[in-house]
Write a protein that holds these residues in place. Structure first.
Motif, short mmCIF file in Angstrom:
data_model
loop_
_atom_site.label_atom_id
_atom_site.label_comp_id
_atom_site.label_asym_id
_atom_site.label_seq_id
_atom_site.Cartn_x
_atom_site.Cartn_y
_atom_site.Cartn_z
N GLY A 78 3.61 -4.70 1.05
CA GLY A 78 4.13 -4.22 2.33
C GLY A 78 2.99 -3.85 3.26
N SER A 79 3.35 -3.34 4.41
CA SER A 79 2.40 -3.10 5.48
C SER A 79 1.52 -1.88 5.20
N ALA A 80 0.24 -2.02 5.51
CA ALA A 80 -0.68 -0.88 5.36
C ALA A 80 -0.35 0.24 6.33
N THR A 81 0.37 -0.09 7.37
CA THR A 81 0.68 0.94 8.37
C THR A 81 2.11 1.47 8.21
N ALA A 82 2.78 1.10 7.15
CA ALA A 82 4.15 1.57 6.92
C ALA A 82 4.20 3.09 6.88
N LYS A 83 5.25 3.64 7.45
CA LYS A 83 5.38 5.10 7.50
C LYS A 83 5.78 5.67 6.14
N ARG A 84 6.63 4.94 5.43
CA ARG A 84 7.09 5.47 4.14
C ARG A 84 6.35 4.77 3.00
N ARG A 85 5.61 5.56 2.25
CA ARG A 85 4.80 4.99 1.19
C ARG A 85 5.24 5.56 -0.16
N VAL A 86 5.33 4.67 -1.12
CA VAL A 86 5.69 5.05 -2.49
C VAL A 86 4.54 4.62 -3.39
N LEU A 87 4.15 5.52 -4.28
CA LEU A 87 3.02 5.25 -5.18
C LEU A 87 3.49 5.30 -6.63
N VAL A 88 3.04 4.35 -7.41
CA VAL A 88 3.39 4.30 -8.84
C VAL A 88 2.09 4.25 -9.65
N ILE A 89 1.96 5.17 -10.60
CA ILE A 89 0.83 5.16 -11.52
C ILE A 89 1.36 4.75 -12.90
N GLY A 90 0.96 3.58 -13.36
CA GLY A 90 1.50 3.04 -14.60
C GLY A 90 1.07 3.79 -15.85
N VAL A 91 -0.19 4.23 -15.85
CA VAL A 91 -0.76 4.91 -17.03
C VAL A 91 -1.69 6.01 -16.58
N ALA A 111 4.61 -1.47 -14.01
CA ALA A 111 3.78 -1.48 -12.80
C ALA A 111 3.39 -2.91 -12.42
N LEU A 112 3.02 -3.70 -13.40
CA LEU A 112 2.59 -5.08 -13.10
C LEU A 112 3.74 -5.91 -12.57
N SER A 113 4.95 -5.63 -13.03
CA SER A 113 6.07 -6.43 -12.52
C SER A 113 6.45 -6.01 -11.10
N LEU A 114 5.92 -4.87 -10.63
CA LEU A 114 6.17 -4.47 -9.24
C LEU A 114 5.33 -5.27 -8.25
N LEU A 115 4.30 -5.93 -8.75
CA LEU A 115 3.36 -6.59 -7.84
C LEU A 115 3.96 -7.81 -7.18
N HIS A 116 5.13 -8.20 -7.61
CA HIS A 116 5.77 -9.39 -7.02
C HIS A 116 6.97 -9.02 -6.17
N LEU A 117 7.16 -7.72 -5.94
CA LEU A 117 8.33 -7.30 -5.16
C LEU A 117 8.11 -7.51 -3.67
N ASP A 118 9.18 -7.87 -3.00
CA ASP A 118 9.22 -7.78 -1.54
C ASP A 118 9.69 -6.38 -1.21
N VAL A 119 9.08 -5.76 -0.23
CA VAL A 119 9.50 -4.40 0.11
C VAL A 119 10.10 -4.39 1.52
N PRO A 120 11.01 -3.46 1.79
CA PRO A 120 11.65 -3.43 3.11
C PRO A 120 10.63 -3.12 4.22
N ALA A 121 10.93 -3.60 5.42
CA ALA A 121 10.07 -3.31 6.57
C ALA A 121 9.93 -1.80 6.74
N GLY A 122 8.75 -1.38 7.13
CA GLY A 122 8.53 0.04 7.36
C GLY A 122 8.18 0.83 6.11
N THR A 123 8.12 0.13 4.97
CA THR A 123 7.76 0.81 3.73
C THR A 123 6.60 0.06 3.07
N SER A 124 5.90 0.77 2.23
CA SER A 124 4.89 0.09 1.40
C SER A 124 4.92 0.70 0.01
N LEU A 125 4.63 -0.15 -0.93
CA LEU A 125 4.59 0.24 -2.34
C LEU A 125 3.16 0.07 -2.83
N TRP A 126 2.61 1.15 -3.35
CA TRP A 126 1.22 1.14 -3.84
C TRP A 126 1.28 1.34 -5.35
#
Ligand SMILES: [Zn+2]
Length: 244
Positions: free
Chosen positions: A57-70, A82-97
């Motif tokens: 997702g966008s680096a400038t997205a207002k809503r950010r979600v962070l996942v720490i696998g280990v 965590a690795l299976s998240l790397l192929h997700l499409d995320v909604p506009a305005g959000t980013s998944l880290w």
């Protein structure tokens, strides 16, 4: 296969773009998520391994979600999720880290602690207390943020200010009521199919630091079972999608 590398996560946040590697065509990266995420390095472990962070997702997205696998090196089931998240499409305005592995030396050595034998989840800077000695299960280190891994993860949170952060552990099979929004945690637990329960709150934990330091945001522990099934992994991915 990473297509671009960032010098630092802060560069991604500040500029919304990474430096192209030599030979690659210059392009803007913040408009569309890459198939396998945009990769950067949040820091390095004691033994010099990278703490890799991916952004969907966008680096400038207002809503950010962070996942720490280990974070505990002998609790690695979250890395697969965590690795299976790397192929997700995320909604506009959000980013998944996503940091698939926050304790790569511990994972390499099959130990809970890092290479200094510190429990990283007792080494954060809120309510830190001296616990144990090197090698003890919960040794908290010589001082708060003494470890490069906890320092790097703290920096990442400080820069991202995620609305929600998920920290995967094992093997209890519960979502921990960690001090943020109980309704966010409950919804996650419902989708995951594991109970929500308040576990012990420890000195120097990552979630304690985040929930205290960033009111209005939610950081929580997800204790995966000892042997998670593929179906549970898929429910975990769905629960994370719901956070976006
Ligand atoms: Zn753990």
């Amino acid at each position: 296969m990473p297509r671009r590398r960032c010098a630092a996560v802060v560069a991604v946040l500040a500029l919304g773009a990474c430096t192209a590697q030599p030979g690659s065509a210059p392009s803007v990266v913040h408009l569309r998520p890459l198939a396998a995420g945009t990769r950067s390095v949040a820091g390095h472990s004691v033994q010099g391994r990278e703490l890799t962070v991916y952004r969907m997702g966008s680096a400038t997205a207002k809503r950010r979600v962070l996942v720490i696998g280990v974070i505990h090196g002998d609790e690695v089931a979250g890395r697969r999720i965590a690795l299976s998240l790397l192929h997700l499409d995320v909604p506009a305005g959000t980013s998944l880290w996503v940091v698939p592995d926050g304790n790569p030396d511990g994972v390499a050595a099959h130990t809970r602690q890092n290479a200094h034998r510190v429990d990283l989840n007792r080494n954060f800077s809120y309510d830190w207390a001296p616990i144990g000695r090197p090698g003890d299960q919960q040794y908290s280190g010589p001082r708060a943020l003494s470890e490069p891994e906890s320092a790097a993860l703290s920096d990442l949170v400080r820069r991202l200010r995620p609305a929600v952060t998920v920290w995967f552990h094992q093997p209890v099979g519960v979502v921990d009521e960690s001090g943020g929004s109980v309704s966010v945690e409950q919804r996650f637990a419902n989708t995951l199919g594991e109970p929500l329960r308040r576990m012990t709150r420890y000195h120097g934990s990552a979630t304690g630091w985040q929930n205290h330091g960033y009111p209005g945001t939610t950081a929580f522990v997800v204790e995966l079972p000892r042997h998670p099934t593929d179906a549970l992994d898929q429910r975990a991915v769905r629960a994370i999608q719901n956070l976006l």
